[in-house]
Design a protein around this motif. Structure first.
Motif, PDB file in Angstrom:
ATOM      1  N   MET A  39       0.828  -1.211   0.000  1.00 19.57           N
ATOM      2  CA  MET A  39       0.000   0.000   0.000  1.00 19.57           C
ATOM      3  C   MET A  39       0.864   1.265   0.000  1.00 19.57           C
ATOM      4  O   MET A  39       0.495   2.287  -0.587  1.00 19.57           O
ATOM      5  N   GLN A  40       2.016   1.186   0.620  1.00 16.25           N
ATOM      6  CA  GLN A  40       2.936   2.331   0.610  1.00 16.25           C
ATOM      7  C   GLN A  40       3.441   2.603  -0.798  1.00 16.25           C
ATOM      8  O   GLN A  40       3.638   3.763  -1.182  1.00 16.25           O
ATOM      9  N   ARG A  41       3.653   1.542  -1.581  1.00 17.74           N
ATOM     10  CA  ARG A  41       4.058   1.729  -2.973  1.00 17.74           C
ATOM     11  C   ARG A  41       2.953   2.428  -3.768  1.00 17.74           C
ATOM     12  O   ARG A  41       3.219   3.294  -4.596  1.00 17.74           O
ATOM     13  N   LEU A  42       1.725   2.037  -3.497  1.00 16.18           N
ATOM     14  CA  LEU A  42       0.605   2.671  -4.185  1.00 16.18           C
ATOM     15  C   LEU A  42       0.447   4.129  -3.746  1.00 16.18           C
ATOM     16  O   LEU A  42       0.175   5.010  -4.563  1.00 16.18           O
ATOM     17  N   LYS A  43       0.650   4.375  -2.465  1.00 12.44           N
ATOM     18  CA  LYS A  43       0.568   5.739  -1.939  1.00 12.44           C
ATOM     19  C   LYS A  43       1.640   6.629  -2.576  1.00 12.44           C
ATOM     20  O   LYS A  43       1.413   7.826  -2.818  1.00 12.44           O
ATOM     21  N   ALA A  44       2.799   6.062  -2.849  1.00 12.42           N
ATOM     22  CA  ALA A  44       3.914   6.824  -3.419  1.00 12.42           C
ATOM     23  C   ALA A  44       3.629   7.314  -4.831  1.00 12.42           C
ATOM     24  O   ALA A  44       4.336   8.182  -5.351  1.00 12.42           O
ATOM     25  N   ALA A  45       2.577   6.785  -5.464  1.00 11.71           N
ATOM     26  CA  ALA A  45       2.211   7.249  -6.803  1.00 11.71           C
ATOM     27  C   ALA A  45       1.682   8.675  -6.779  1.00 11.71           C
ATOM     28  O   ALA A  45       1.615   9.328  -7.817  1.00 11.71           O
ATOM     29  N   ASN A  46       1.287   9.147  -5.590  1.00  8.09           N
ATOM     30  CA  ASN A  46       0.791  10.525  -5.416  1.00  8.09           C
ATOM     31  C   ASN A  46      -0.417  10.830  -6.295  1.00  8.09           C
ATOM     32  O   ASN A  46      -0.537  11.918  -6.860  1.00  8.09           O
ATOM     33  N   ILE A  47      -1.317   9.866  -6.410  1.00  9.74           N
ATOM     34  CA  ILE A  47      -2.570  10.091  -7.139  1.00  9.74           C
ATOM     35  C   ILE A  47      -3.494  10.920  -6.239  1.00  9.74           C
ATOM     36  O   ILE A  47      -3.690  10.579  -5.071  1.00  9.74           O
ATOM     37  N   PRO A  48      -4.071  12.014  -6.733  1.00  9.52           N
ATOM     38  CA  PRO A  48      -4.999  12.802  -5.902  1.00  9.52           C
ATOM     39  C   PRO A  48      -6.147  11.924  -5.409  1.00  9.52           C
ATOM     40  O   PRO A  48      -6.657  11.076  -6.152  1.00  9.52           O
ATOM     41  N   GLU A  49      -6.553  12.101  -4.166  1.00 11.45           N
ATOM     42  CA  GLU A  49      -7.582  11.238  -3.598  1.00 11.45           C
ATOM     43  C   GLU A  49      -8.997  11.757  -3.829  1.00 11.45           C
ATOM     44  O   GLU A  49      -9.964  11.007  -3.724  1.00 11.45           O
ATOM     45  N   ARG A  50      -9.143  13.029  -4.143  1.00 12.76           N
ATOM     46  CA  ARG A  50     -10.464  13.571  -4.416  1.00 12.76           C
ATOM     47  C   ARG A  50     -10.945  13.108  -5.795  1.00 12.76           C
ATOM     48  O   ARG A  50     -10.206  13.135  -6.771  1.00 12.76           O
ATOM     49  N   ASN A  51     -12.190  12.660  -5.863  1.00 16.71           N
ATOM     50  CA  ASN A  51     -12.774  12.141  -7.103  1.00 16.71           C
ATOM     51  C   ASN A  51     -11.964  10.966  -7.646  1.00 16.71           C
ATOM     52  O   ASN A  51     -11.732  10.841  -8.851  1.00 16.71           O
ATOM     53  N   THR A  52     -11.540  10.099  -6.724  1.00 13.68           N
ATOM     54  CA  THR A  52     -10.751   8.913  -7.063  1.00 13.68           C
ATOM     55  C   THR A  52     -11.458   7.663  -6.556  1.00 13.68           C
ATOM     56  O   THR A  52     -12.088   7.677  -5.498  1.00 13.68           O
ATOM     57  N   ILE A  53     -11.344   6.584  -7.315  1.00 17.59           N
ATOM     58  CA  ILE A  53     -11.943   5.301  -6.940  1.00 17.59           C
ATOM     59  C   ILE A  53     -10.835   4.268  -6.806  1.00 17.59           C
ATOM     60  O   ILE A  53      -9.882   4.262  -7.589  1.00 17.59           O
ATOM     61  N   GLY A  54     -10.973   3.397  -5.818  1.00 20.71           N
ATOM     62  CA  GLY A  54     -10.039   2.302  -5.646  1.00 20.71           C
ATOM     63  C   GLY A  54     -10.657   0.995  -6.113  1.00 20.71           C
ATOM     64  O   GLY A  54     -11.866   0.782  -5.957  1.00 20.71           O
ATOM     65  N   PHE A  55      -9.827   0.138  -6.696  1.00 18.43           N
ATOM     66  CA  PHE A  55     -10.286  -1.184  -7.116  1.00 18.43           C
ATOM     67  C   PHE A  55      -9.361  -2.250  -6.539  1.00 18.43           C
ATOM     68  O   PHE A  55      -8.151  -2.054  -6.439  1.00 18.43           O
ATOM     69  N   MET A  56      -9.962  -3.364  -6.170  1.00 19.05           N
ATOM     70  CA  MET A  56      -9.232  -4.503  -5.622  1.00 19.05           C
ATOM     71  C   MET A  56      -9.692  -5.751  -6.361  1.00 19.05           C
ATOM     72  O   MET A  56     -10.856  -6.143  -6.281  1.00 19.05           O
ATOM     73  N   PHE A  57      -8.790  -6.367  -7.107  1.00 22.08           N
ATOM     74  CA  PHE A  57      -9.092  -7.590  -7.839  1.00 22.08           C
ATOM     75  C   PHE A  57      -8.223  -8.704  -7.257  1.00 22.08           C
ATOM     76  O   PHE A  57      -7.006  -8.736  -7.478  1.00 22.08           O
TER      77      PHE A  57
END
Length: 404
Positions: free
Chosen positions: A307-325
């Motif tokens: 999850m820290q690797r994903l956080k490091a992408a610095n994608i804005p969290e507003r108007n963002t959706i997460g997916f888990m497959f």
């Protein structure tokens, strides 16, 4: 829901009188403010009153650009009338403030495809996939494109707040519907390729028409293979994905049980067919990132590291959706009977991003970031082992631009 239109001009007739124009301008402002509190269905009902109201409705709907979702979890597995997702969507759609243009829904296959008789219910009967799918499709606007799939398990954020704790529902009646409004500068297109033994290759125009080729603004592709237990289905999925996997785009998805809805198709769906479906997201403001949790990620510490690797992408969290497959082989049994490990880790690092997805029969994705000015590709698009996995989880973020 219907399109905004109709109605007379009683409130909005033109006039050369400056005083009338001033009064109408102020009236429109008041009406528009009131309309901001109304859900989309109510707005469409009042749009036919007069031209002024119709224009106010259009302006209000243009400001409602956030992705909305409706989720359902059933505590009563013997409720035979309808699948819980159909019931909840019917109730909650009345309160939605956006006009959906594209809908992506997922439901558990055991209860959506059919429902075996429950003890004590004399009227119990099986229901087919198409019954529940048709019931859902009728609830959405006629012009809305609906894509629905069914999977062994569902990952869902309860309705109400983006910060609600996401749930991994490995067994049980559950589902969700993601409602995408029309967003300026962003195109969301469904696609569908059916496996045809007589035609083994895809023609270029088929991929171009749905935005998968010759599209410099393509940023994210969600892709799902269905009926993958059939002979040749997995190979077909890999062949389709290979046609656009060499581009700088986010790829995420997996193998699901079946395709339930695709309203953009003119012909009825064949429940026994095999194919590939998905959504393409195009637009300069779209950003995305994926991270792969491989077989070595098997405790809370290693999940947090992913999850820290994903956080490091610095994608804005507003108007963002997460997916888990995730693979059906993960979940609680993979984490020594501890439930919700991966979904809880996601919420810890992304507390305001809702999470959705499924437990399926194979996963698609890798570590990759695509933003406006930075692209990181760690997976080799020519090596299927880097994109197609088992006993793994792919986490993804899709940002659909700033919203007001």
């Amino acid at each position: 829901m219907e399109r905004v239109g109709g109605g007379g001009d009683c409130c909005g007739s033109s006039s050369a009188d400056p005083r009338s124009t001033f009064v109408l301008s102020n009236l429109a402002e008041v009406v528009e403010r009131v309309f901001t509190f109304l859900p989309a269905k109510a707005l469409l009902r009042v749009a036919g009153v007069c031209r002024l109201w119709r224009e106010c409705v259009r302006r209000v709907l243009r400001t409602h650009r956030n992705v909305t979702w409706i989720s359902a979890l059933s505590a009563d597995p013997c409720h035979l009338a309808q699948h819980c997702l159909v019931r909840v969507v019917a109730e909650e759609l009345e309160n939605v403030h956006i006009l959906p243009q594209t809908v992506l829904y997922m439901a558990d296959s055991e209860n959506f495809i059919n429902l075996e008789e429950c003890r004590g219910h004399k009227r119990a009967r099986k229901r087919t996939t198409m019954e529940a799918a048709f019931a859902l499709e009728k609830l959405f606007p006629k012009q809305c494109q609906v894509l629905g799939i069914v999977t062994p398990g569902i990952v869902v954020t309860p309705i109400g707040s983006r910060s609600n704790r996401p749930q991994e529902i490995e067994i049980g009646e559950s589902g969700f519907a993601l409602l995408f409004p029309q967003i300026e500068g962003i195109k969301i297109k469904p696609f569908h390729f059916i496996k045809d033994p007589k035609k083994l290759t895809l023609e270029r125009h088929q991929l171009t028409e749905v935005g998968l080729l010759d599209n410099p603004e393509l940023r994210v592709v969600l892709v799902f293979g269905y009926n993958c237990c059939k002979v040749g289905a997995s190979n077909y999925l890999q062949r389709v994905v290979s046609t656009f996997s060499d581009m700088n785009v986010i790829l995420a998805g997996g193998q699901v049980d079946n395709l339930a809805s695709l309203t953009s198709e003119k012909s009825p769906l064949d429940i026994d067919a095999t194919g590939v479906v998905g959504l393409s997201f195009s637009g300069h403001q779209v950003q995305g990132a994926t991270v792969l949790l491989n077989e070595d990620v098997n405790d809370e510490k290693t999940v947090d590291a992913a999850m820290q690797r994903l956080k490091a992408a610095n994608i804005p969290e507003r108007n963002t959706i997460g997916f888990m497959f995730a693979c059906v082989g993960r979940g609680s049994q993979y984490y020594r009977a501890k439930k919700n490990v991966e979904a809880d880790a996601f919420r810890k690092f992304f507390p305001s991003v809702p999470l959705f997805g499924f437990f399926g029969n194979g996963e698609i994705g890798c570590d990759r970031i695509v933003t406006g000015n930075f692209i990181l590709k760690k997976c080799n698009e020519f090596n299927y082992n880097d994109l197609f996995h088992s006993y793994t989880t792919v986490m993804a973020l899709i940002h659909l631009g700033s919203s007001k």
